[in-house]
Scaffold this motif. Structure first.
Motif, PDB file in Angstrom:
ATOM      1  N   GLU A 179       0.774  -1.065  -0.050  1.00  0.00           N
ATOM      2  CA  GLU A 179       0.120   0.055   0.000  1.00  0.00           C
ATOM      3  C   GLU A 179       0.724   1.390   0.105  1.00  0.00           C
ATOM      4  OE1 GLU A 179      -3.004  -0.439   3.206  1.00  0.00           O
ATOM      5  OE2 GLU A 179      -3.977  -2.036   2.026  1.00  0.00           O
ATOM      6  N   PRO A 180       1.845   1.422   0.872  1.00  0.00           N
ATOM      7  CA  PRO A 180       2.773   2.539   0.920  1.00  0.00           C
ATOM      8  C   PRO A 180       3.452   2.775  -0.355  1.00  0.00           C
ATOM      9  CG  PRO A 180       3.491   0.991   2.538  1.00  0.00           C
ATOM     10  CD  PRO A 180       2.335   0.461   2.003  1.00  0.00           C
ATOM     11  N   ILE A 181       3.910   1.685  -1.315  1.00  0.00           N
ATOM     12  CA  ILE A 181       4.609   1.685  -2.486  1.00  0.00           C
ATOM     13  C   ILE A 181       3.603   2.537  -3.399  1.00  0.00           C
ATOM     14  CG2 ILE A 181       5.427   0.238  -4.355  1.00  0.00           C
ATOM     15  CD1 ILE A 181       6.565  -1.661  -2.172  1.00  0.00           C
ATOM     16  N   ILE A 182       2.402   1.626  -3.318  1.00  0.00           N
ATOM     17  CA  ILE A 182       1.510   2.182  -4.398  1.00  0.00           C
ATOM     18  C   ILE A 182       1.374   3.770  -4.295  1.00  0.00           C
ATOM     19  CG2 ILE A 182      -1.094   2.142  -5.176  1.00  0.00           C
ATOM     20  CD1 ILE A 182      -0.956  -0.882  -4.323  1.00  0.00           C
ATOM     21  N   ALA A 183       1.098   4.102  -2.750  1.00  0.00           N
ATOM     22  CA  ALA A 183       0.974   5.606  -2.546  1.00  0.00           C
ATOM     23  C   ALA A 183       1.922   6.469  -2.960  1.00  0.00           C
ATOM     24  CB  ALA A 183       0.571   5.805  -0.939  1.00  0.00           C
ATOM     25  N   ALA A 184       3.089   6.062  -2.813  1.00  0.00           N
ATOM     26  CA  ALA A 184       4.425   6.667  -3.213  1.00  0.00           C
ATOM     27  C   ALA A 184       4.263   6.865  -4.814  1.00  0.00           C
ATOM     28  CB  ALA A 184       5.776   6.040  -2.849  1.00  0.00           C
TER      29      ALA A 184
ATOM     30  N   ILE B  50      -9.429  21.880   7.743  1.00  0.00           N
ATOM     31  CA  ILE B  50      -8.703  21.478   8.737  1.00  0.00           C
ATOM     32  C   ILE B  50      -9.161  20.276   9.495  1.00  0.00           C
ATOM     33  CG2 ILE B  50      -8.356  22.174  11.214  1.00  0.00           C
ATOM     34  CD1 ILE B  50      -8.738  25.116  10.224  1.00  0.00           C
ATOM     35  N   LYS B  51     -10.527  20.085   9.246  1.00  0.00           N
ATOM     36  CA  LYS B  51     -11.186  18.693   9.925  1.00  0.00           C
ATOM     37  C   LYS B  51     -10.621  17.602   8.869  1.00  0.00           C
ATOM     38  CE  LYS B  51     -16.066  17.465  10.266  1.00  0.00           C
ATOM     39  NZ  LYS B  51     -17.497  17.649   9.786  1.00  0.00           N
ATOM     40  N   GLY B  52     -10.573  17.695   7.763  1.00  0.00           N
ATOM     41  CA  GLY B  52     -10.024  16.614   7.044  1.00  0.00           C
ATOM     42  C   GLY B  52      -8.691  16.016   7.365  1.00  0.00           C
ATOM     43  N   GLY B  82       4.712  20.330  -3.968  1.00  0.00           N
ATOM     44  CA  GLY B  82       5.580  19.250  -3.469  1.00  0.00           C
ATOM     45  C   GLY B  82       5.789  19.402  -1.959  1.00  0.00           C
ATOM     46  N   THR B  83       5.918  20.693  -1.513  1.00  0.00           N
ATOM     47  CA  THR B  83       6.082  21.021  -0.095  1.00  0.00           C
ATOM     48  C   THR B  83       5.040  20.598   0.702  1.00  0.00           C
ATOM     49  OG1 THR B  83       7.720  22.959  -0.890  1.00  0.00           O
ATOM     50  CG2 THR B  83       6.939  23.010   1.613  1.00  0.00           C
ATOM     51  N   ALA B  84       3.594  21.061   0.196  1.00  0.00           N
ATOM     52  CA  ALA B  84       2.530  20.533   0.725  1.00  0.00           C
ATOM     53  C   ALA B  84       2.297  18.897   0.950  1.00  0.00           C
ATOM     54  CB  ALA B  84       1.204  21.006   0.207  1.00  0.00           C
ATOM     55  N   VAL B  85       2.662  18.118   0.089  1.00  0.00           N
ATOM     56  CA  VAL B  85       2.466  16.794   0.077  1.00  0.00           C
ATOM     57  C   VAL B  85       3.774  16.398   1.036  1.00  0.00           C
ATOM     58  CG1 VAL B  85       2.962  14.696  -1.130  1.00  0.00           C
ATOM     59  CG2 VAL B  85       1.687  16.580  -2.285  1.00  0.00           C
ATOM     60  N   TYR B  86       4.912  17.023   1.216  1.00  0.00           N
ATOM     61  CA  TYR B  86       5.891  16.414   2.011  1.00  0.00           C
ATOM     62  C   TYR B  86       5.503  16.875   3.423  1.00  0.00           C
ATOM     63  CZ  TYR B  86      10.447  16.691   4.358  1.00  0.00           C
ATOM     64  OH  TYR B  86      11.389  16.358   5.180  1.00  0.00           O
ATOM     65  N   ALA B  87       4.813  17.962   3.669  1.00  0.00           N
ATOM     66  CA  ALA B  87       4.081  18.169   5.113  1.00  0.00           C
ATOM     67  C   ALA B  87       3.082  17.060   5.569  1.00  0.00           C
ATOM     68  CB  ALA B  87       3.396  19.513   5.158  1.00  0.00           C
ATOM     69  N   LEU B  88       2.595  16.611   4.484  1.00  0.00           N
ATOM     70  CA  LEU B  88       1.673  15.366   4.821  1.00  0.00           C
ATOM     71  C   LEU B  88       2.161  14.176   5.685  1.00  0.00           C
ATOM     72  CD1 LEU B  88      -0.585  14.753   1.786  1.00  0.00           C
ATOM     73  CD2 LEU B  88      -1.594  15.901   3.901  1.00  0.00           C
ATOM     74  N   VAL B 171      -4.850  18.861  -3.949  1.00  0.00           N
ATOM     75  CA  VAL B 171      -3.769  18.052  -4.167  1.00  0.00           C
ATOM     76  C   VAL B 171      -3.500  17.288  -2.529  1.00  0.00           C
ATOM     77  CG1 VAL B 171      -1.397  17.606  -4.396  1.00  0.00           C
ATOM     78  CG2 VAL B 171      -2.706  18.775  -6.027  1.00  0.00           C
ATOM     79  N   VAL B 172      -3.712  18.142  -1.608  1.00  0.00           N
ATOM     80  CA  VAL B 172      -3.333  17.730  -0.401  1.00  0.00           C
ATOM     81  C   VAL B 172      -4.684  16.864   0.104  1.00  0.00           C
ATOM     82  CG1 VAL B 172      -3.479  18.354   1.956  1.00  0.00           C
ATOM     83  CG2 VAL B 172      -1.773  19.707   0.415  1.00  0.00           C
ATOM     84  N   LEU B 173      -5.676  17.112  -0.125  1.00  0.00           N
ATOM     85  CA  LEU B 173      -6.729  16.329   0.260  1.00  0.00           C
ATOM     86  C   LEU B 173      -6.935  15.073  -0.613  1.00  0.00           C
ATOM     87  CD1 LEU B 173      -9.553  19.156   1.238  1.00  0.00           C
ATOM     88  CD2 LEU B 173      -8.457  17.399   2.841  1.00  0.00           C
ATOM     89  N   GLY B 174      -6.887  15.257  -1.964  1.00  0.00           N
ATOM     90  CA  GLY B 174      -6.892  14.365  -2.820  1.00  0.00           C
ATOM     91  C   GLY B 174      -5.691  13.050  -2.338  1.00  0.00           C
ATOM     92  N   THR B 175      -4.837  13.448  -2.119  1.00  0.00           N
ATOM     93  CA  THR B 175      -3.557  12.551  -1.505  1.00  0.00           C
ATOM     94  C   THR B 175      -3.819  11.881  -0.390  1.00  0.00           C
ATOM     95  OG1 THR B 175      -1.813  14.110  -2.649  1.00  0.00           O
ATOM     96  CG2 THR B 175      -1.248  12.524  -0.927  1.00  0.00           C
ATOM     97  N   ILE B 176      -4.340  12.554   0.676  1.00  0.00           N
ATOM     98  CA  ILE B 176      -4.440  11.908   1.767  1.00  0.00           C
ATOM     99  C   ILE B 176      -5.704  11.327   2.291  1.00  0.00           C
ATOM    100  CG2 ILE B 176      -5.393  13.882   3.223  1.00  0.00           C
ATOM    101  CD1 ILE B 176      -2.503  12.196   4.284  1.00  0.00           C
ATOM    102  N   LEU B 177      -6.919  11.773   1.322  1.00  0.00           N
ATOM    103  CA  LEU B 177      -7.962  11.181   1.591  1.00  0.00           C
ATOM    104  C   LEU B 177      -8.255  10.346   0.687  1.00  0.00           C
ATOM    105  CD1 LEU B 177     -10.067  14.395   2.376  1.00  0.00           C
ATOM    106  CD2 LEU B 177      -9.388  12.615   3.970  1.00  0.00           C
TER     107      LEU B 177
END
Lengths: 208, 208
Positions: A179-184, B50-52, B82-88, B171-177
């Motif tokens: 899962e983390p490989i796919i995510a990365a 913020i909630k997400g 890139g920096t925002a995704v890094y912060a995730l 991008v931030v929400l779509g990545t993490i959610l």
């Protein structure tokens, strides 16, 4: 092999090996004297499994549950696989209704299994996205589905078929470690595509 | 709208809203009297963000870093993304060499970006799988790659293009959610395929 070789082969420290033996996570070696025991490849593999699962933050209790299934899969391998995947990440909330997940699975028209533990996980994930204003549309789900199915098919094609213990081990590790490989790779895919897009638009130096 | 409506629209309790205002995570409303302020859609959207992010376990410090980028993306939107995704999820270990990730990206032959933060994440994930005896083969990576790229393309096609703040937020929400949605669908895909396979083999009732 001696326990010292087991340490170097597995990369697991002696103190941890002794602890896993006491806790019944690692099966005992074959005693060759009062103070010596002989270990083999099954011990190396078991230690790799424990290391892998604890490395991704699984508690000892959950690792025990998974190992119990590997040691005694029971009459239905399919049920054992489901239970093992469930042990990886029990759903955050025990909720009997899964309106979003049910709708998504119906939409995708694939023979998904409504009582599989990952349905609750899907429900929770869809609800979280929705609550943040980025709920998945039907179009997005339809665009994702064939590619996720293709990835799942790659995984299942490689599942060992004649050894239930090996099948459970493969599914558990392949689930949690890939899962983390796919995510990365997805994040890097985003970056490559965004670079292209922004470059073409001249937005890399766009003053915002 | 009044703060009471902001509470009901966002689903965030008043006490939390006040806290976010004090911490500078939520921008102040437009003061209409000494004790009243007017809020609008930007406040609803910010609270959802913020909630997400806190809902998936992000610390307030990391949420602050992401919001700072949304408020001031700087001259390069690509760098801000890139920096925002890094912060995730900052990489677990700061390691300058990424032998596995570099080899994988070279193998895939796609214009991935070697200095993107997700490269360290990929390196860590590939190393963890390898340590557990389920290292990804070149064939597996090649089979995965086009599907992950296709998923990433679906995402980027929907990225807002004329509003850097909205692009970062998306991008931030779509990545993490969406990552847990993809993971859940993959797990259900496994289950459907395993059910098929075991059923055909007669292994569902196979006595193990």
């Amino acid at each position: 092999m001696l326990v010292s070789e087991l340490v170097s082969r597995s990369g697991v420290p002696l103190a941890s090996i002794k602890y896993y033996l006491r806790e019944g996570l690692l099966m005992p070696g074959h005693a060759t004297s009062a103070t010596r025991a002989d270990y083999d490849e099954t011990h190396v593999r078991r230690l790799r499994l424990i290391k892998g699962l604890s490395g991704v933050g699984l508690s000892l209790g959950r690792i025990k549950a998974i190992i119990a299934l590997i040691d005694e899969p029971g009459p239905s391998l399919f049920d054992a696989l489901g239970t093992a995947v469930y042990a990886l990440s029990p759903p955050p909330v025990a909720d009997e209704s899964h309106p979003r997940a049910t709708a998504a699975l119906e939409l995708l028209g694939t023979p998904y299994l409504p009582d599989h533990p990952a349905v609750a996980q899907l429900e929770h994930a869809l609800a979280a996205a929705e609550a943040c204003g980025v709920g998945m549309t039907d179009d997005q789900l339809r665009a994702y589905a064939p590619h996720i199915e293709a990835i799942a098919a790659v995984d299942i094609a490689l599942m060992p078929r004649d050894d239930p213990a090996a099948a459970i081990e493969y599914v558990v590790l392949g689930t949690i470690l890939y899962e983390p490989i796919i995510a990365a790779l997805r994040r890097l895919g985003h970056a490559a595509l965004a670079a292209d897009l922004l470059d073409k638009q001249g937005d890399l130096t766009h003053d915002v």
